[in-house]
Design a protein around this motif. Structure first.
Motif, short mmCIF file in Angstrom:
data_model
loop_
_atom_site.label_atom_id
_atom_site.label_comp_id
_atom_site.label_asym_id
_atom_site.label_seq_id
_atom_site.Cartn_x
_atom_site.Cartn_y
_atom_site.Cartn_z
N LEU A 1 0.86 -1.18 0.00
CA LEU A 1 0.00 0.00 0.00
C LEU A 1 0.89 1.22 0.00
O LEU A 1 1.81 1.33 0.82
N ARG A 2 0.64 2.13 -0.93
CA ARG A 2 1.41 3.37 -0.99
C ARG A 2 0.46 4.54 -0.73
O ARG A 2 -0.52 4.71 -1.44
N LEU A 3 0.75 5.28 0.30
CA LEU A 3 -0.06 6.42 0.70
C LEU A 3 0.75 7.70 0.50
O LEU A 3 1.78 7.88 1.15
N PRO A 4 0.30 8.59 -0.35
CA PRO A 4 1.01 9.88 -0.46
C PRO A 4 0.81 10.67 0.83
O PRO A 4 -0.21 10.52 1.52
N PHE A 5 1.78 11.48 1.18
CA PHE A 5 1.66 12.26 2.41
C PHE A 5 0.45 13.18 2.37
O PHE A 5 -0.08 13.55 3.42
N SER A 6 -0.05 13.48 1.17
CA SER A 6 -1.26 14.32 1.07
C SER A 6 -2.50 13.60 1.56
O SER A 6 -3.54 14.23 1.77
N ALA B 1 5.01 -6.02 7.65
CA ALA B 1 6.35 -6.52 7.37
C ALA B 1 7.34 -5.38 7.13
O ALA B 1 8.52 -5.51 7.46
N GLU B 2 6.86 -4.28 6.58
CA GLU B 2 7.79 -3.19 6.22
C GLU B 2 7.02 -1.88 6.13
O GLU B 2 5.88 -1.84 5.68
N ILE B 3 7.69 -0.82 6.55
CA ILE B 3 7.19 0.54 6.34
C ILE B 3 8.37 1.38 5.90
O ILE B 3 9.46 1.29 6.47
N SER B 4 8.18 2.16 4.85
CA SER B 4 9.28 2.97 4.33
C SER B 4 8.73 4.20 3.61
O SER B 4 7.57 4.24 3.24
N ALA B 5 9.60 5.16 3.43
CA ALA B 5 9.26 6.33 2.63
C ALA B 5 9.70 6.04 1.20
O ALA B 5 10.59 5.24 0.96
N PHE B 6 9.07 6.66 0.25
CA PHE B 6 9.42 6.45 -1.15
C PHE B 6 9.13 7.72 -1.94
O PHE B 6 8.44 8.62 -1.46
N ARG B 7 9.65 7.75 -3.12
CA ARG B 7 9.31 8.80 -4.08
C ARG B 7 8.75 8.12 -5.31
O ARG B 7 9.22 7.05 -5.70
N PHE B 8 7.74 8.74 -5.92
CA PHE B 8 7.23 8.21 -7.17
C PHE B 8 8.33 8.30 -8.22
O PHE B 8 9.06 9.29 -8.28
N ASP B 9 8.48 7.26 -9.05
CA ASP B 9 9.51 7.33 -10.08
C ASP B 9 9.03 8.17 -11.26
O ASP B 9 7.86 8.52 -11.37
N ASP B 10 9.98 8.53 -12.14
CA ASP B 10 9.68 9.43 -13.25
C ASP B 10 8.56 8.91 -14.14
O ASP B 10 7.70 9.67 -14.58
N GLU C 1 -2.00 13.74 -9.54
CA GLU C 1 -2.96 14.36 -8.64
C GLU C 1 -2.47 14.30 -7.20
O GLU C 1 -2.58 15.27 -6.44
N ALA C 2 -1.90 13.15 -6.78
CA ALA C 2 -1.37 13.02 -5.42
C ALA C 2 -0.25 14.03 -5.19
O ALA C 2 -0.18 14.67 -4.14
N LEU C 3 0.62 14.20 -6.18
CA LEU C 3 1.71 15.17 -6.04
C LEU C 3 1.18 16.59 -6.00
O LEU C 3 1.67 17.43 -5.24
N ARG C 4 0.15 16.88 -6.78
CA ARG C 4 -0.46 18.21 -6.74
C ARG C 4 -1.05 18.47 -5.35
O ARG C 4 -0.88 19.55 -4.78
N LEU C 5 -1.73 17.45 -4.78
CA LEU C 5 -2.29 17.61 -3.44
C LEU C 5 -1.18 17.81 -2.40
O LEU C 5 -1.35 18.57 -1.45
N ASN C 6 -0.05 17.12 -2.59
CA ASN C 6 1.08 17.32 -1.68
C ASN C 6 1.50 18.78 -1.66
O ASN C 6 1.72 19.37 -0.61
#
Length: 125
Positions: free
Chosen positions: A46-51, A92-101, A112-117
């Motif tokens: 599951l990937r949740l944007p900080f927004s 099992a795991e929690i980490s920060a990530f960046r969306f790739d190009d 849209e997630a990045l715009r909301l961020n």
């Protein structure tokens, strides 16, 4: 935030606690809902944007401000469906990530997630 988890069919909330805006003993609690998956009992990513995190106080959404990621003091998960009974959530795991190009270029939901961020005061790409 990226989570590798095996949830049951219950609803949860992911909490990020940060140092408060005014310092001292004050802190802020940001929450994002983890809704029950279609396939409970399976390992999922599951990937949740900080927004998707909202500033709350005693469960009530407050005027939004950006989460200061440099002052995170704790991360937690709580059962959020107000139903008594057994539950199971394996993490099992929690980490920060960046969306790739490629995701940023071709996926409208990511854009849209990045715009909301940006709208909510989060920095970085």
């Amino acid at each position: 935030v990226s989570l590798r988890l095996r949830p049951d069919a219950r609803n949860y909330v992911l909490n990020f606690r940060t140092a408060g805006l005014f310092g001292g003993d004050d802190d802020d609690l940001f929450q994002a809902h983890i809704t029950a998956p279609l396939a409970s009992g399976e390992w999922l990513e599951l990937r949740l944007p900080f927004s998707s995190f909202y500033l709350t106080w005693r469960g009530i959404v407050q005027s939004q401000k950006g989460m200061n990621l440099n002052t995170v003091t704790s991360v937690g998960v709580l059962l959020a469906d107000r139903q008594a009974g057994p539950f199971a959530l394996e993490l099992a795991e929690i980490s920060a990530f960046r969306f790739d190009d490629e995701e940023m270029e071709h996926d409208a939901a990511v854009r849209e997630a990045l715009r909301l961020n940006v709208d909510r005061g989060y920095t970085g790409a």
